[in-house]
Design an enzyme around this catalytic site. Structure first.
Site: not given
Ligand code: AMP
Length: 283
Positions: A30-33, A37, A149, A152
């Site tokens: 979902m980005g905001a790496l 990530h 990952g 989660d």
């Protein structure tokens, strides 16, 4: 790095690669790496492999509207980071590209028990949304391997079930990657960007609790450790959603340590309006 905003262009591009015997690896985000990530991308990259990263903040997996609205977006930095780390393809779709006929018309899946506990219980509809969006990504990208990952944990089980439900278990290999952490143990997360300095200073408490739960797994009493963890989190200003012990294979919740099973400890707690989750395998 090639950037696609439309599914059709990406499908055509990847088809050519596959026709030449190329291998496709996929990292949904979902980005905001952050480094977590990028560690997935590093695993996904390799000789003869085309790595595809998606960035899409999926509205259908947010049960909390303000969490969706405040989700950090850092697309320019993300693009630079992906380029510097050897990403071959970035897929950057819009909501209408992902759900052209609306999300109600997009297939969703039933994850049964997993939807009733922990994240499933505290975030109603969340895993339906996750299944829906990753289901659509799998149709578009048709990867050979998908990298996700352990951070989660429950989501990893949901996505493994999704692959089975879609009959893709022989086509798509799921690779589960280790959780990357800050120096104080805090699991890296896009939501950490929203923590104030005082909140960030105590955020490592979640990791401390997990380590404490793990250290007592051999001869401790989970009920006691559970109480201590909840009290410590509350003392630091957290509102815990759960501090749980579960069978690592089935996620059956356990009241007490059971050394005959592979176990995982899982914590979700809010600090201010920011909800953090983490987990640790115990044995
Ligand atoms: P997200 O952008 O939060 O949806 O995460 C995209 C992928 O990165 C998911 O498979 C996450 O489990 C994984 N991920 C998130 N945080 C970390 C971390 N700290 N270490 C490793 N992987 C992570």
């Amino acid at each position: 790095m090639v950037i696609f905003k439309k599914a059709e262009g990406l499908i055509r591009y990847l088809l050519k690669i596959k026709e030449k015997g190329g291998f496709v690896s996929f990292v949904p985000t979902m980005g905001a790496l952050h480094t977590g990530h990028i560690s997935l991308l590093n695993e996904a990259n390799g000789e003869g492999v085309t790595s595809v990263v998606s960035i899409f903040v999926n509205p259908t997996q947010f049960n909390d509207k303000s969490d969706y609205e405040q989700y950090p977006i850092t697309i320019d930095e993300d693009i630079t980071e992906l380029q510097e780390n050897g990403c071959d393809v970035l897929f950057l779709p819009s909501v209408t590209e992902m759900y052209p006929d609306g999300d109600d018309a997009t297939p969703s899946f039933d994850f049964g028990y997993l939807e009733t506990i922990l994240e499933g219980a505290h975030r109603p509809g969340h895993f339906k949304g996750v299944g829906q969006v990753v289901g659509r990504f799998l149709d578009i990208v048709q990867p050979d391997k998908m990298y996700i990952g352990q951070k989660d944990y429950q989501q990893c089980m949901v996505l493994t079930s999704l692959i089975k439900q879609k009959g893709l278990q022989d086509k798509v290999q799921v690779v589960i990657c280790d959780t990357k952490r800050a120096a104080d143990g805090l699991a890296l997360s896009s939501r950490n960007k929203r923590l104030t300095d005082p909140q960030r200073n105590v955020a490592g408490t979640i990791y401390q609790c997990l380590v404490s739960i793990r250290s007592k797994a051999e001869d401790g009493n989970f009920k006691v450790v559970h109480k201590e963890s909840v009290e410590l989190l509350e003392a630091k200003g957290f509102v815990p959603d759960y501090v749980a012990l579960a069978d690592a294979n089935t996620l059956e919740l356990l009241d007490e340590y059971d050394s005959d099973r592979k176990m995982v400890a899982l914590i979700a707690a809010k600090i201010g309006s920011i909800r953090l989750i983490d987990n640790m395998l115990l044995n």
